[in-house]
Design a protein around this motif. Sequence first.
Motif, PDB file in Angstrom:
ATOM      1  N   GLU A  16       0.733  -0.852  -0.110  1.00 30.20           N
ATOM      2  CA  GLU A  16       0.063   0.086  -0.287  1.00 30.20           C
ATOM      3  C   GLU A  16       0.859   1.615   0.185  1.00 30.20           C
ATOM      4  O   GLU A  16       1.853   1.716   0.864  1.00 30.20           O
ATOM      5  CB  GLU A  16      -0.818  -0.443   1.420  1.00 30.20           C
ATOM      6  CG  GLU A  16      -1.963   1.139   1.515  1.00 30.20           C
ATOM      7  CD  GLU A  16      -2.688   1.136   2.608  1.00 30.20           C
ATOM      8  OE1 GLU A  16      -2.824   0.214   3.288  1.00 30.20           O
ATOM      9  OE2 GLU A  16      -3.757   2.103   2.461  1.00 30.20           O
ATOM     10  N   PHE A  17       0.548   2.364  -0.902  1.00 22.92           N
ATOM     11  CA  PHE A  17       0.903   3.337  -0.758  1.00 22.92           C
ATOM     12  C   PHE A  17       0.802   4.360  -0.057  1.00 22.92           C
ATOM     13  O   PHE A  17      -0.855   4.915  -0.181  1.00 22.92           O
ATOM     14  CB  PHE A  17       1.762   4.042  -2.330  1.00 22.92           C
ATOM     15  CG  PHE A  17       1.993   3.417  -3.804  1.00 22.92           C
ATOM     16  CD1 PHE A  17       3.424   3.062  -3.692  1.00 22.92           C
ATOM     17  CD2 PHE A  17       1.689   2.967  -4.340  1.00 22.92           C
ATOM     18  CE1 PHE A  17       3.747   2.514  -4.246  1.00 22.92           C
ATOM     19  CE2 PHE A  17       2.102   2.237  -5.464  1.00 22.92           C
ATOM     20  CZ  PHE A  17       2.916   1.863  -5.532  1.00 22.92           C
ATOM     21  N   LEU A  18       1.911   5.122   0.804  1.00 23.47           N
ATOM     22  CA  LEU A  18       1.083   5.971   2.241  1.00 23.47           C
ATOM     23  C   LEU A  18       1.995   6.981   1.837  1.00 23.47           C
ATOM     24  O   LEU A  18       3.012   7.553   1.979  1.00 23.47           O
ATOM     25  CB  LEU A  18       1.668   5.619   3.175  1.00 23.47           C
ATOM     26  CG  LEU A  18       0.233   4.287   3.824  1.00 23.47           C
ATOM     27  CD1 LEU A  18       0.194   4.059   5.468  1.00 23.47           C
ATOM     28  CD2 LEU A  18      -1.070   4.242   3.828  1.00 23.47           C
ATOM     29  N   TRP A  19       1.462   7.905   0.776  1.00 22.70           N
ATOM     30  CA  TRP A  19       1.720   9.257   0.250  1.00 22.70           C
ATOM     31  C   TRP A  19       1.623  10.059   0.865  1.00 22.70           C
ATOM     32  O   TRP A  19       0.569   9.840   1.470  1.00 22.70           O
ATOM     33  CB  TRP A  19       1.571  10.130  -1.210  1.00 22.70           C
ATOM     34  CG  TRP A  19       1.490   8.713  -2.178  1.00 22.70           C
ATOM     35  CD1 TRP A  19       1.325   7.688  -2.878  1.00 22.70           C
ATOM     36  CD2 TRP A  19       2.717   8.828  -2.960  1.00 22.70           C
ATOM     37  NE1 TRP A  19       1.664   7.235  -3.769  1.00 22.70           N
ATOM     38  CE2 TRP A  19       2.620   7.741  -3.468  1.00 22.70           C
ATOM     39  CE3 TRP A  19       4.012   8.832  -2.706  1.00 22.70           C
ATOM     40  CZ2 TRP A  19       3.614   6.942  -4.222  1.00 22.70           C
ATOM     41  CZ3 TRP A  19       5.172   8.864  -3.423  1.00 22.70           C
ATOM     42  CH2 TRP A  19       5.139   7.725  -4.513  1.00 22.70           C
TER      43      TRP A  19
ATOM     44  N   THR B 201      -2.762  10.790   1.863  1.00 24.40           N
ATOM     45  CA  THR B 201      -2.980  10.129   3.676  1.00 24.40           C
ATOM     46  C   THR B 201      -3.954  10.839   4.276  1.00 24.40           C
ATOM     47  O   THR B 201      -2.691  11.637   5.009  1.00 24.40           O
ATOM     48  CB  THR B 201      -1.800   9.808   4.031  1.00 24.40           C
ATOM     49  OG1 THR B 201      -1.338   7.951   3.025  1.00 24.40           O
ATOM     50  CG2 THR B 201      -2.657   8.643   4.987  1.00 24.40           C
TER      51      THR B 201
END
Lengths: 300, 271
Positions: free
Chosen positions: B145-148, B152
């Motif tokens: 999962e990308f948490l930018w 976010t």
Amino acid sequence: MGKKTSTQAPSVALSHLDQLWFQVGGTLCNITCHHCFISCSPTNRNFGFLSLEQVRQRLEESVSHGVKEYYFTGGEPFLNREMVAILEETLNYGPATVLTNGTILKEPWLKSLRKAEQKSLYSLEFRVSIDGFSPETNDPIRGKNTFRKAIQGVTKLVKHGFLPIITAARTWPIQDEEEILQAFISTLKEHGYTRPRLKILPTLQIGAEAKRTNGYLQDERVTEEMMQDFDTSQLLCEHSRIITDRGVQVCPILIEEEGSQLGQTLNESKKHFSIRHGACFTCYQYGAICSNPSGQAHRE
Amino acid sequence: MSSESKMSKAVYRFACLGGIYSNYLALESALKEIENRGVDAIYCQGDLGAFGPHPDRVFPLLQKYQVQCMQGNYDHSVGWSLDDCQCGYTDPRDNHFAKISFDYTLQKTSETNRIWMRSLPTEFRFTINKKRFLLCHGSPRKVNEFLWESTTSSAFLEFLLEDYEADVIVATHTGIHWERRLSNEKCFLNVGVLGRPENDGQACVWYTLLEVDSSGSLKIEFVPVEYDHDRLAREMAEEGLPEEFIETILTGWWTTCLEVLPGKERRRGKY
Ligand code: SF4
Ligand code: SF4
Ligand SMILES: [Fe+2]
């Protein structure tokens, strides 16, 4: 009730409310696309606008649910006169994405929105949908001059510092893709968009469109069997809900369908949903084509 | 230290590294510096291979400096010889480049190292001076999962901290470091990556030092690492890796995998 099918429709649980959608433009749109899945038009008032106040209350409500991102759709969201204020308010809570046809954007709005985004921790994304990379391919579906107007909208967005994501359905044979994309990128560059973000939506099977207008075939339903080894997170209803002027509904695609309304509060709306509709079959085949690439991750 | 241990110490200091992407030269520079600074532990949060040359050169360094490693999406894919890196790109150009580096890395990683990668844990949990740490790769709920920073919400991070019973969540995977302080002195941070620069026009790469004092308060220092990036670029060219990757190493601008960047992060870059 209609004919009984041999298998029950599978039900999809909400794993977490990652995305909260707003049917902020109701079903009102300045144009009338042939394929619009909720038949929006300049006269369709089946669903109404959401007001700034309604959105604000929902944003507050969403905090305790840990919502990650907010999405705004319609109809055309920018027909809603409070749209700019709504997005500004949303940017205090989280990232916002607005799905627009790009044809009615006004520069003073974009100026304010750019300022609001700069002040915020979060991104404001514009998703501009078109149906072809030329007037010849786009306009027959979306209406006369819509290609030119959408490109003008893109130019304005770029001028104000945004990098809109342009979405188009793949209506060309895959072997022509490279050439078509290059031609479109050149068009965008000529209009000042030097590093365009494109999102090509998956190909619909030949004839799918025609079938849809005649209603889905009886066997075009998602079955329990099909759900084995299927990554449910591909479906929007697994991680989102949508606010309309009627309450909370399951997803933007089904708002007009019976049973899609789940309650008045987010709490009431966290129940399972049985994916028994023809549109669910399309969703199953093509995945959550509505989300931004930055939010995607597939499961192992 | 076991992955569930509790400690108390006047000041506990540790280093977190992410995304080595076969950049063994940057890894070596970082580890030397960390050793000089003096830390109680070094953690690597996964994605050992990809992008750079000679993937096997990373492993002896991790051993030498007793780095505790977890498995990232890349390590899972290489370890099990899967078909792709599970980065989840949808753009055909991104996938084209992702495939080149994945095939190269898989082919050049020894069987011993691949077997070792399969055995790695997917998270570390420990408590220091009553602060509960959870180290993961992408997010605690999904390895890729990308948490930018700009996509976010704080509400979502509060939910994760609550749901996973942690005070501090430490992630990597996206390639850009950031931190957010939350209510009740909780915190989320992304430690950055050592494998490639951050799309900011600088050739340096990043790791993170964390320090917890006796009251449990947390200091975070994002540390830029200078290393011989010209040499890395040369070796990448010798190995026939794409020009586009080499350009990133030399200029600090991302040239591929841009599709997953949110608007704000994308705007800071050149492409
Ligand atoms: S622009 Fe969108 S909402 Fe409006 S008619 Fe077309 S598809 Fe429907
Ligand atoms: S249309 Fe798609 S998102 Fe909506 S309920 Fe059906 S499967 Fe879920
Ligand atoms: Fe990763």
